[in-house]
Write a protein that holds these residues in place. Structure first.
Motif, PDB file in Angstrom:
ATOM      1  N   PHE A  49       1.324  -0.949   0.346  1.00 27.80           N
ATOM      2  CA  PHE A  49       0.204   0.414   0.118  1.00 27.80           C
ATOM      3  C   PHE A  49       0.610   0.541   0.088  1.00 27.80           C
ATOM      4  N   ILE A  50       0.585   2.081  -0.855  1.00 27.31           N
ATOM      5  CA  ILE A  50       1.400   3.872  -1.112  1.00 27.31           C
ATOM      6  C   ILE A  50       0.786   4.416  -0.613  1.00 27.31           C
ATOM      7  N   ASN A  51       0.732   5.157   0.398  1.00 31.91           N
ATOM      8  CA  ASN A  51       0.268   6.202   1.627  1.00 31.91           C
ATOM      9  C   ASN A  51       0.438   7.796   0.330  1.00 31.91           C
ATOM     10  N   ASP A  52      -0.035   7.983   0.150  1.00 33.57           N
ATOM     11  CA  ASP A  52      -0.013   9.589  -1.025  1.00 33.57           C
ATOM     12  C   ASP A  52      -0.384  10.489  -0.224  1.00 33.57           C
ATOM     13  N   GLY A  53       0.418  10.912   1.197  1.00 31.32           N
ATOM     14  CA  GLY A  53      -0.451  11.605   2.122  1.00 31.32           C
ATOM     15  C   GLY A  53      -1.659  11.480   2.380  1.00 31.32           C
ATOM     16  N   SER A  54      -1.988  10.889   2.724  1.00 28.13           N
ATOM     17  CA  SER A  54      -3.611  11.151   3.602  1.00 28.13           C
ATOM     18  C   SER A  54      -3.760  12.089   4.753  1.00 28.13           C
ATOM     19  N   ARG A  55      -4.988  12.329   4.941  1.00 22.68           N
ATOM     20  CA  ARG A  55      -5.393  13.258   5.719  1.00 22.68           C
ATOM     21  C   ARG A  55      -5.765  12.798   7.112  1.00 22.68           C
TER      22      ARG A  55
END
Length: 323
Positions: A49-55
């Motif tokens: 899983f690649i977390n793309d700057g999730s808030r």
């Protein structure tokens, strides 16, 4: 290749996906375990899983999943870089550890059962396998018409892409190494991957409805993504401006001689309305043309600075310690 030796990495970009993460991760895990039982993939295969700057809590959920089961891997980007850069980050990181990688969105609207057919074609010798939608019945009428029109328009503009294909695809290490040679910052993977060539094939599937949460591609982003694809893959818009300018110049020359003829014949009429329409039309055309050229200049500006496409702040993977 011996099927047991093939290490598969699932590349799953995530942006604020806490609502669907648990369901998606469970389904992906079950799929990989089933493939392992069939000896289609190695026991070292991972779901990355690649977390793309999730808030939201997406990254923490990825960390918890990795700590509870090593089949889960995680990459955390330093801030939001966009879907295409997140996919690229996952693929370029995974190519060091895998034999083959499959990218797909976290909502699993793409059919995970199509992975079996993708692997079959990989073992038959394909370097790239594209997941292609067999129909668009799940889309609204507006989205279906605009999407189909978009693909046709891209083809018209000189961009060679796979019709009804998104970012659900299989790539082996040879294809991944080839893609690593594309250094542009303005990524449009749907157009870049077909440029690689190599042996490829297609798997057709029916796309599902999103389980929960909101689509990460509302109309505004879809239009932006479409424009990104056109200007990243083709220079035809600039050629179109040049041809349009030439055409208008020819028309203007004809109008000039016609007006001159009318003047000497004593038939000139003051036409305020036609004059205003001409000014507004030409003014709008000039601004539109400058805008398109400015878009290309902006892309050149981004490319020449050679800034990194993404920065990885954390990488969770047990396989990296075994290299």
């Amino acid at each position: 290749m011996n099927q047991k030796s093939a290490i598969l990495y699932m590349i799953i970009p995530c942006y604020n996906e806490e609502e669907i993460f648990q369901d998606s991760s469970t389904k992906l895990k079950n799929k990989l375990l089933d493939l392992m039982k069939q000896n289609k993939i190695s026991g070292k295969s991972k779901i990355c899983f690649i977390n793309d700057g999730s808030r939201d809590a997406t990254w923490q959920m990825i960390v918890d999943a990795h700590n509870s089961d090593p089949i889960f891997s995680g990459i955390c980007l330093s801030h939001n870089e966009g879907h295409q850069n997140a996919v690229m980050a996952g693929l370029m990181t995974a190519k060091k550890y895998c034999d083959v990688a499959i990218s797909m969105d976290a909502d699993l609207q793409d059919d995970i059962d199509a992975i079996d057919q993708m692997l079959d074609k990989y073992y038959e010798g394909c370097n790239i396998v594209y997941g292609v939608r067999s129909s668009r019945e799940t889309d609204s009428f507006f989205k279906r018409v605009t999407a189909e029109g978009y693909y046709k328009f891209l083809e018209f503009m000189g961009a060679h892409i796979v019709y009804n294909h998104s970012d659900f695809r299989l790539m082996d290490t040879k294809a991944l190494e080839a893609m690593s040679q594309f250094k542009e910052v303005n990524l449009f993977l749907r157009g870049i991957v077909p440029m690689i060539g190599l042996k490829h094939d297609y798997v057709y599937y029916a796309r599902k409805e999103r389980l929960a949460g909101e689509s990460k591609y509302p109309l505004r982003k879809m239009i932006s993504f479409a424009w990104q694809g056109i200007t990243s893959l083709s220079t035809k818009p600039i050629k179109f401006i040049a041809n349009l300018g030439l055409g208008i110049s020819i028309v203007s020359a004809c109008v000039f001689f016609w007006a001159l003829y009318r003047y000497f014949m004593g038939e000139t009429i003051l036409g305020w309305t036609s004059l205003m329409i001409s000014f507004w039309f030409l003014g709008g055309l000039i601004l539109f043309s400058i805008g398109i050229i400015g878009e290309y200049v902006g892309k050149i500006y981004l490319e020449v600075k050679h800034r990194p496409r993404y920065i990885i702040s954390e990488f969770l993977d047990d396989n990296k310690e075994q290299l």
